[in-house]
Write a protein that holds these residues in place. Structure first.
Motif, PDB file in Angstrom:
ATOM      1  N   VAL A 152       0.631  -1.203   0.027  1.00 42.14           N
ATOM      2  CA  VAL A 152       0.106  -0.047  -0.016  1.00 42.14           C
ATOM      3  C   VAL A 152       0.948   1.286  -0.164  1.00 42.14           C
ATOM      4  O   VAL A 152       0.712   2.403  -0.701  1.00 42.14           O
ATOM      5  N   ARG A 153       1.952   1.183   0.946  1.00 38.50           N
ATOM      6  CA  ARG A 153       2.773   2.468   0.946  1.00 38.50           C
ATOM      7  C   ARG A 153       3.284   2.717  -0.272  1.00 38.50           C
ATOM      8  O   ARG A 153       3.565   3.870  -0.922  1.00 38.50           O
ATOM      9  N   ASP A 154       3.841   1.667  -1.254  1.00 35.33           N
ATOM     10  CA  ASP A 154       4.567   2.038  -2.390  1.00 35.33           C
ATOM     11  C   ASP A 154       3.542   2.253  -3.660  1.00 35.33           C
ATOM     12  O   ASP A 154       3.908   2.422  -4.784  1.00 35.33           O
ATOM     13  N   ASN A 155       2.225   1.935  -3.515  1.00 37.48           N
ATOM     14  CA  ASN A 155       1.121   2.225  -4.426  1.00 37.48           C
ATOM     15  C   ASN A 155       0.993   3.757  -4.922  1.00 37.48           C
ATOM     16  O   ASN A 155       0.611   4.614  -4.085  1.00 37.48           O
ATOM     17  N   PRO A 156       1.232   3.783  -6.257  1.00 39.25           N
ATOM     18  CA  PRO A 156       1.233   5.417  -6.687  1.00 39.25           C
ATOM     19  C   PRO A 156      -0.250   6.012  -6.181  1.00 39.25           C
ATOM     20  O   PRO A 156      -0.268   7.102  -6.311  1.00 39.25           O
ATOM     21  N   ALA A 157      -1.277   5.191  -6.859  1.00 39.85           N
ATOM     22  CA  ALA A 157      -2.766   5.681  -6.618  1.00 39.85           C
ATOM     23  C   ALA A 157      -2.959   6.044  -5.023  1.00 39.85           C
ATOM     24  O   ALA A 157      -3.737   7.261  -4.793  1.00 39.85           O
ATOM     25  N   VAL A 158      -2.296   5.376  -3.998  1.00 42.79           N
ATOM     26  CA  VAL A 158      -2.520   5.776  -2.697  1.00 42.79           C
ATOM     27  C   VAL A 158      -1.943   7.033  -2.293  1.00 42.79           C
ATOM     28  O   VAL A 158      -2.546   7.972  -1.948  1.00 42.79           O
ATOM     29  N   ILE A 159      -0.562   7.356  -2.867  1.00 43.70           N
ATOM     30  CA  ILE A 159       0.197   8.238  -2.830  1.00 43.70           C
ATOM     31  C   ILE A 159      -0.636   9.525  -3.314  1.00 43.70           C
ATOM     32  O   ILE A 159      -0.650  10.622  -2.854  1.00 43.70           O
ATOM     33  N   GLU A 160      -1.220   9.285  -4.487  1.00 42.57           N
ATOM     34  CA  GLU A 160      -1.801  10.333  -5.203  1.00 42.57           C
ATOM     35  C   GLU A 160      -3.132  11.022  -4.387  1.00 42.57           C
ATOM     36  O   GLU A 160      -3.367  12.141  -4.287  1.00 42.57           O
ATOM     37  N   ALA A 161      -3.822   9.862  -3.861  1.00 36.25           N
ATOM     38  CA  ALA A 161      -4.937  10.194  -3.130  1.00 36.25           C
ATOM     39  C   ALA A 161      -4.617  11.018  -1.970  1.00 36.25           C
ATOM     40  O   ALA A 161      -5.258  11.928  -1.815  1.00 36.25           O
ATOM     41  N   TYR A 162      -3.411  10.542  -1.400  1.00 38.35           N
ATOM     42  CA  TYR A 162      -3.210  11.558  -0.127  1.00 38.35           C
ATOM     43  C   TYR A 162      -2.556  12.829  -0.426  1.00 38.35           C
ATOM     44  O   TYR A 162      -2.781  13.741   0.250  1.00 38.35           O
ATOM     45  N   LEU A 163      -1.746  12.689  -1.523  1.00 41.09           N
ATOM     46  CA  LEU A 163      -0.723  13.720  -1.419  1.00 41.09           C
ATOM     47  C   LEU A 163      -1.138  14.942  -2.684  1.00 41.09           C
ATOM     48  O   LEU A 163      -0.739  15.973  -3.052  1.00 41.09           O
ATOM     49  N   GLY A 164      -1.973  14.346  -3.647  1.00 38.17           N
ATOM     50  CA  GLY A 164      -2.363  15.043  -4.924  1.00 38.17           C
ATOM     51  C   GLY A 164      -1.391  14.659  -5.991  1.00 38.17           C
ATOM     52  O   GLY A 164      -0.137  14.122  -5.681  1.00 38.17           O
ATOM     53  N   LYS A 165      -1.689  15.001  -7.347  1.00 35.63           N
ATOM     54  CA  LYS A 165      -0.892  14.519  -8.296  1.00 35.63           C
ATOM     55  C   LYS A 165       0.449  14.822  -8.572  1.00 35.63           C
ATOM     56  O   LYS A 165       1.510  14.165  -8.662  1.00 35.63           O
ATOM     57  N   LYS A 166       0.687  16.026  -8.157  1.00 36.57           N
ATOM     58  CA  LYS A 166       2.042  16.756  -8.472  1.00 36.57           C
ATOM     59  C   LYS A 166       3.076  16.021  -7.628  1.00 36.57           C
ATOM     60  O   LYS A 166       4.082  15.642  -7.958  1.00 36.57           O
ATOM     61  N   TYR A 167       2.688  16.271  -6.140  1.00 39.14           N
ATOM     62  CA  TYR A 167       3.577  15.565  -5.212  1.00 39.14           C
ATOM     63  C   TYR A 167       3.789  14.083  -5.507  1.00 39.14           C
ATOM     64  O   TYR A 167       4.862  13.551  -5.151  1.00 39.14           O
ATOM     65  N   ALA A 168       2.730  13.403  -5.955  1.00 36.27           N
ATOM     66  CA  ALA A 168       2.840  11.923  -5.888  1.00 36.27           C
ATOM     67  C   ALA A 168       4.129  11.614  -6.891  1.00 36.27           C
ATOM     68  O   ALA A 168       4.871  10.826  -6.636  1.00 36.27           O
ATOM     69  N   LYS A 169       3.996  12.545  -7.819  1.00 37.21           N
ATOM     70  CA  LYS A 169       5.095  12.211  -9.144  1.00 37.21           C
ATOM     71  C   LYS A 169       6.485  12.149  -8.349  1.00 37.21           C
ATOM     72  O   LYS A 169       7.416  11.328  -8.538  1.00 37.21           O
ATOM     73  N   GLU A 170       6.813  13.510  -7.517  1.00 34.27           N
ATOM     74  CA  GLU A 170       7.975  13.690  -7.051  1.00 34.27           C
ATOM     75  C   GLU A 170       8.339  12.683  -6.069  1.00 34.27           C
ATOM     76  O   GLU A 170       9.548  12.117  -5.991  1.00 34.27           O
ATOM     77  N   VAL A 171       7.481  12.206  -5.177  1.00 34.30           N
ATOM     78  CA  VAL A 171       7.706  11.123  -4.307  1.00 34.30           C
ATOM     79  C   VAL A 171       8.044   9.780  -5.088  1.00 34.30           C
ATOM     80  O   VAL A 171       9.147   9.303  -4.550  1.00 34.30           O
ATOM     81  N   MET A 172       7.349   9.460  -6.216  1.00 33.31           N
ATOM     82  CA  MET A 172       7.781   8.421  -6.889  1.00 33.31           C
ATOM     83  C   MET A 172       9.218   8.417  -7.491  1.00 33.31           C
ATOM     84  O   MET A 172       9.811   7.491  -7.668  1.00 33.31           O
ATOM     85  N   LYS A 173       9.396   9.665  -8.013  1.00 31.08           N
ATOM     86  CA  LYS A 173      10.757  10.089  -8.527  1.00 31.08           C
ATOM     87  C   LYS A 173      11.829   9.630  -7.261  1.00 31.08           C
ATOM     88  O   LYS A 173      13.002   8.931  -7.497  1.00 31.08           O
ATOM     89  N   ALA A 174      11.606  10.305  -6.038  1.00 29.25           N
ATOM     90  CA  ALA A 174      12.420  10.137  -5.108  1.00 29.25           C
ATOM     91  C   ALA A 174      12.768   8.650  -4.812  1.00 29.25           C
ATOM     92  O   ALA A 174      13.792   8.266  -4.522  1.00 29.25           O
ATOM     93  N   ASN A 175      11.590   7.839  -4.816  1.00 26.41           N
ATOM     94  CA  ASN A 175      11.538   6.564  -4.419  1.00 26.41           C
ATOM     95  C   ASN A 175      12.641   5.623  -5.403  1.00 26.41           C
ATOM     96  O   ASN A 175      13.359   4.641  -4.974  1.00 26.41           O
ATOM     97  N   GLU A 176      12.339   6.112  -6.583  1.00 30.55           N
ATOM     98  CA  GLU A 176      13.295   5.482  -7.829  1.00 30.55           C
ATOM     99  C   GLU A 176      14.647   5.735  -7.497  1.00 30.55           C
ATOM    100  O   GLU A 176      15.706   4.893  -7.501  1.00 30.55           O
TER     101      GLU A 176
END
Lengths: 257, 288, 318
Positions: A233-257
Motif C-alpha cells: 500500500v505504501r508503494d502504490n502510486p494511486a494511494v500516494i496520489e490520493a493522499y498527496l495530490g498528483k503533483k507531489y505524488a510524482k515527486e515522491v515516486m521519483k524520489a523512491n526510484e
C-alpha cells in the motif's frame, strides 16, 4: 493465528449515496478470521459510512454483507451486534447519565448472544475489561466527567464486554498523544491475541495503521483504490496520489526510484 | 359541497392560518413547544375587549396594541423564564410554558371570570352577497387582515436583517454563529413575533366568536394540528395547514356532525406525524 | 437503612386512617393515586426519555372499561383487571408506530391520540357519550368506602413503586436507561430498542389503567372530559420534576409536596390556585432542577468522588 480459509466477513459490492454524492460506491472486501485489517483513506473517503453500512446503522442502496455465512444485509443493528459483529463510534456515543462502569455493563448484559442475564456475573466481565483498558480507577465517574481519550477507552471496553468476534474500531486513537498511541496499539494487539478477535481498524494515524495491520484497504471518494500488505500500500502510486495530490505524488515516486 | 360551505371554510381557514403561524415559528425555529400559546391568543381577545369597553375602539384597530403588548410579554417570558429552562430538555420547556399558561389563565379568570364574552361592534351582524351565498362582513375583514399579516410576516422573515438572521439560525446554527449572528437574540425575537401574532389572532377572534378561558384548550389543540400539518417553522406551510384544517372541520361538521370535527383533525395530525413527520409541505427545517 | 424507613412509612400509613378524619383520608388517597401516575410518567420519561404527554388515555381507558364491564355485572376486581388488559393491548398496538417518533413528536402524537380517543368516547353510546357514565353504588357506609379506596390506592402505590424499582434495577432496566442515554448506541450494543420501548409503555399503561379503574369506582361517576383531562399528566410531570425525575422515590415525594401544598396552603385562595402551581413549577425548574431526591443523591455522589480523589492524593503523598 490468521485462518486463511475462514472468511468471517464478506462485503459484496455495497453502495450508499446521499443525493448525488456517492459516499460508498460498490466496495467489496473480505476479512479472514483473526486478521487485523486497516481501513484508510483521506477525509470523506467513506470509511465511517462503510462501518455504518456493515453494522446496520445505515441502510444500503445496494450490495450484501455476509457474516459467518449468513446474509446480515437486512438486519437491524441490535441483531447484528448479538451475533458478534460490533463497532465503536468515531464520534463517541457514551450513555449519558450513567457511570463509566454502567456503560460497560450494558455492553456485557446485551452484546453477543444477548447473553448475560445475571447482573453480578456481568459485573465480573466488566471489571476484567476495565482493568485491561486501564479505566478501572475511573469506574464510578459519570461519563460527563471524564476526558475524551477516556471515553474512547470506555467505548473500546464496552465493545470488548460485548464479547464480539469482529470489531470495527473507528478512530479509537483520535486525540491521543504519541505515547498513548503506542499503548493503545499494544492493547489492540493484545486483545487480538487473547480473544481471537478479528479487527477492522479505521485510523488516520498512519504509523499506527502500518504497524498494526496485516492487510490494508485504501478508500478514495467512496471507491476501493488499493488493497494489500502495508508495504504494498505504501508503494502504490494511486494511494500516494490520493493522499498527496498528483503533483507531489510524482515527486515522491521519483524520489523512491 | 356548496359554495357557501367553501366560503365558510376559507374564512375559517384564514384565521386558523394566522393562528398557526406564530406557534409554528416558535416551535420550528426557537425549538419551543409553547403550551401557553392558547392563553396568549385569548389574552389578546381580552385586551381588545377592555379597550373596546373603555375607549370604544374597534378591535380591528386595537389588535395593533394587542400585538405590541404580547410582543413584549413574549420577549420577557422568553428571556427570563423560557430560555433558562432550555438546558433542562423538553420536559422542562413543556412544563414551564404550561406554568406560564396557568398564570395567564388565572389572571384572566381573576379579572374577567370564566364567563363567555363577546365584543359587539356596530356592524357585527352584517353580510354581503356573493353569487348565491352570504359572506359575513367581520369574518371577511378578519380574513383579509390575516392574509395581509401572513404576507408581512413572510416579508419580515425574507427581507429584513433580523428576519434573515432568524432564517440563518434555523437553517444552520453553527454557520450563523460563525458569521456573527446573535442566536439567542434571534430566538428571542422570533419567539416574541410568535406571541405578537397570537395576540393579534386573539383580537381578530374576538370580532367573530365569543371567548372565555375555556377557549384556551380549543386553540392549543388547533395550533398543534395546523403546525404539524404544515411542517414546523414554515410560514406558508402553516398557512396551508390552517386552510386545510378549515376545510376539514367545515366538511366534517357538515357531513359527520360537529362533535366529530375535533377527532378528525387530531387523527389527521397523528397520521401526518407517523407518515410525514415534516408536514405536508415537506421541508425539513430543523434537526430533531 | 432506607428499607427501615420505608417499612416504618408503610406501617404508619396502614394504621393512619384510624386516627384521622374522612377529609384527610380523601386527600391522602388522591396523593397515592397521583404518586402512581407520576411513577408511570417517571418510568417513561425519567428513565426512558419518552414523555407520554397523552398518557392519560390509559387512565380514561381503565376508568371507562371498568365501568362498562361492571354494568355487565362483573365484580370490580375482574372488571378492573380486564380493563387494564385492554389498556395493555391498546398500548402495544399504538406503541409500535408511535414510539418510532422521538422527542417533541412523540409527546405531541400521544396528545393527539388522547384527544381523538376522548372525542370517540364522547360520541358513542356504550360510554354514555359526553354526559358520562356511573358505577354501581357501593353498599357500605361512607366511612368504610373512604378507607376502602385509601387502602386500595396505598397498595397500588406500593406495588407500582416496588415493581418499577425492580424493573429499573434489572437487566431490562439498563436497556430502558440506555435508550434515554443514547438510543442509537443502545441499539448497536445489542438492545432491541423497539421492543424495550413498547414493553415499557405497556407496563406504564397497566398501572395507569388500574389507577383509572379505581378512580372511577371511587368517584362513582365519570365523564370523558374529566378522565381524559391532560391536567392529570401535567400534574404528574410537575410532581416527578419536584421529587426528582429518574429517581425511584421522587414521584412519591413530589406527589406529597404538590398535593399538600395545593390542598392546605392555598385552599383558602382558590382563585390563585393555577397561578401558584405555575409559579411553584418555575421556581422548582430554576432552583432544584434535579428535584428533591435528585439533588440529594447528586450531593452524596459528589462527596463520594471527592473522598476517593482525596484518598488517592493522600496515598500519592505518602
Amino acid at each position: 493465528m490468521i485462518d486463511n480459509n475462514n472468511v468471517i466477513l464478506d462485503v459484496r459490492a455495497i453502495s450508499r449515496h446521499f443525493g448525488a454524492l456517492k459516499a460508498v460506491d460498490r466496495v467489496s472486501f473480505q476479512v479472514r478470521k483473526g486478521e487485523i485489517i486497516g481501513l484508510i483513506g483521506p477525509n470523506g473517503a467513506g470509511k465511517t459510512t462503510i462501518t455504518n453500512l456493515v453494522t446496520g446503522d445505515l441502510k444500503k442502496n445496494a450490495g450484501e454483507v455476509h457474516y459467518k455465512g449468513t446474509d446480515v444485509s437486512s438486519m437491524q443493528p441490535f441483531q447484528i451486534a448479538r451475533i458478534g459483529l460490533t463497532r465503536t463510534y468515531q464520534i463517541v456515543k457514551p450513555l449519558q447519565g450513567m457511570t463509566v462502569e454502567e456503560n460497560v455493563l450494558v455492553g456485557s448484559l446485551y452484546g453477543r448472544g444477548n447473553r448475560i442475564n445475571d447482573l453480578s456475573n456481568a459485573r465480573k466481565t466488566v471489571h476484567d475489561v476495565m482493568e485491561l483498558v486501564g479505566l478501572y480507577k475511573k469506574k464510578d465517574f459519570m461519563v460527563s466527567d471524564v476526558t475524551l481519550p477516556d471515553l474512547k477507552r470506555m467505548e473500546f471496553a464496552r465493545v470488548l464486554a460485548m464479547d464480539p468476534e469482529v470489531v470495527f474500531l473507528d478512530e479509537v486513537m483520535a486525540g491521543l498523544n504519541p505515547s498513548e498511541v503506542e499503548e493503545s496499539m499494544e492493547l489492540v494487539k493484545k486483545v487480538r491475541e487473547d480473544r481471537q478477535l478479528t479487527i477492522v481498524y479505521i485510523e488516520h494515524i498512519m504509523k499506527a495503521v502500518m504497524g498494526i495491520s496485516d492487510r490494508i484497504i485504501v478508500l478514495h471518494h467512496g471507491k476501493k483504490i488499493c488493497e494489500g500488505s502495508p508495504q504494498e500500500v505504501r508503494d502504490n502510486p494511486a494511494v500516494i496520489e490520493a493522499y498527496l495530490g498528483k503533483k507531489y505524488a510524482k515527486e515522491v515516486m521519483k524520489a523512491n526510484e | 359541497m356548496s359554495l357557501q360551505m367553501i366560503i365558510n371554510a376559507i374564512l375559517l381557514g384564514g384565521l386558523y392560518a394566522l393562528m398557526g403561524i406564530g406557534f409554528s415559528l416558535q416551535w420550528g425555529i426557537s425549538g419551543i413547544i409553547n403550551l401557553s400559546y392558547g392563553a396568549m391568543v385569548v389574552l389578546g381577545s381580552y385586551i381588545s375587549l377592555i379597550i373596546f369597553d373603555v375607549f370604544k375602539i374597534d378591535p380591528f384597530i386595537s389588535m395593533l396594541f394587542s400585538g405590541f403588548l404580547l410582543f413584549l410579554i413574549g420577549a420577557f417570558a422568553y428571556k427570563f423564564i423560557i430560555q433558562p429552562s432550555i438546558k433542562g430538555g423538553i420536559v422542562f420547556t413543556l412544563i414551564i410554558t404550561f406554568a406560564l399558561r396557568l398564570i395567564v389563565e388565572n389572571l384572566i379568570l381573576y379579572i374577567w371570570s370564566a364567563d363567555y364574552r363577546t365584543i359587539r361592534i356596530s356592524y357585527a351582524g352584517r353580510n354581503f352577497q356573493f353569487l348565491n351565498s352570504f359572506v359575513p362582513l367581520t369574518k371577511f375583514i378578519t380574513f383579509l387582515i390575516a392574509g395581509i399579516l401572513i404576507y408581512f410576516t413572510h416579508l419580515f422573515m425574507m427581507n429584513t436583517k433580523i428576519g434573515k438572521g432568524i432564517q440563518a439560525v434555523s437553517l444552520d446554527k453553527i454557520g450563523a454563529l460563525a458569521v456573527g449572528v446573535d442566536d439567542k437574540k434571534m430566538y428571542l425575537i422570533n419567539f416574541a413575533v410568535g406571541t405578537a401574532l397570537a395576540g393579534i389572532t386573539g383580537s381578530l377572534w374576538a370580532t367573530v366568536y365569543s371567548f372565555s378561558p375555556h377557549v384556551i384548550d380549543v386553540i392549543i389543540g388547533r395550533v398543534f394540528i395546523i403546525a404539524i400539518l404544515g411542517g414546523l417553522g414554515n410560514i406558508w406551510g402553516a398557512a396551508a395547514g390552517g386552510m386545510l384544517l378549515g376545510f376539514v372541520e367545515t366538511c366534517g361538521a357538515t357531513f359527520l356532525g360537529a362533535h366529530w370535527q375535533e377527532a378528525i383533525g387530531l387523527a389527521m395530525m397523528v397520521l401526518i406525524l407517523l407518515f410525514r413527520p415534516h408536514g405536508l409541505m415537506g421541508k425539513k427545517f430543523f434537526g430533531q | 437503612m432506607n428499607i427501615v424507613w420505608i417499612v416504618v412509612a408503610i406501617i404508619i400509613f396502614t394504621i393512619l386512617p384510624n386516627f384521622i378524619s374522612g377529609y384527610y383520608i380523601r386527600i391522602l388517597t388522591a396523593i397515592f393515586m397521583y404518586a402512581v401516575l407520576s411513577q408511570c410518567i417517571n418510568l417513561m420519561s425519567g428513565y426512558m426519555g419518552y414523555l407520554p404527554f397523552g398518557h392519560v388515555m390509559f387512565f380514561g381507558i381503565g376508568a371507562y372499561m371498568t365501568a362498562i364491564l361492571m354494568r355487565g355485572n362483573l365484580p370490580f376486581i375482574v372488571a378492573m383487571l380486564l380493563a387494564s388488559l385492554s389498556a395493555i393491548v391498546v398500548s402495544i398496538i399504538l406503541g409500535f408506530p408511535v414510539l418510532r417518533l422521538r422527542g417533541h413528536y412523540f409527546a405531541i402524537a400521544t396528545i393527539g391520540m388522547n384527544g381523538a380517543l376522548m372525542t370517540v368516547v364522547q360520541n358513542i353510546d356504550i360510554t354514555g357519550g359526553a354526559r358520562g357514565t356511573t358505577f354501581p353504588i357501593i353498599m357500605l357506609p361512607p366511612g368504610q368506602v373512604y378507607s376502602y379506596f385509601y387502602y386500595a390506592f396505598l397498595a397500588l402505590m406500593i406495588i407500582t413503586t416496588f415493581a418499577i424499582y425492580f424493573i429499573v434495577n434489572s437487566r431490562f432496566g439498563f436497556a430502558i436507561r440506555s435508550i434515554k442515554a443514547n438510543e442509537d448506541a443502545a441499539n448497536s450494543m445489542g438492545i432491541n430498542t423497539t421492543n424495550t420501548k413498547v414493553v415499557t409503555w405497556a407496563i406504564a399503561a397497566l398501572f395507569t389503567s388500574i389507577a383509572g379503574g379505581l378512580y372511577g369506582y371511587w368517584m362513582s361517576f365519570i365523564a370523558p372530559d374529566e378522565v381524559f383531562d391532560l391536567m392529570f399528566i401535567t400534574n404528574s410531570i410537575i410532581m416527578m420534576l419536584i421529587g426528582g425525575a429518574g429517581t425511584i422515590l421522587g414521584p412519591v415525594i413530589g406527589a406529597f409536596i404538590v398535593e399538600t401544598v395545593s390542598e392546605f396552603a392555598w385552599s383558602g385562595f382558590m382563585e390563585y390556585h393555577l397561578a401558584v402551581l405555575g409559579i411553584i413549577t418555575i421556581i422548582i425548574v430554576f432552583f432544584v432542577p434535579g428535584g428533591v431526591i435528585g439533588t440529594i443523591t447528586e450531593k452524596i455522589r459528589d462527596r463520594k468522588i471527592a473522598a476517593s480523589i482525596k484518598s488517592e492524593v493522600a496515598a500519592n503523598d505518602r
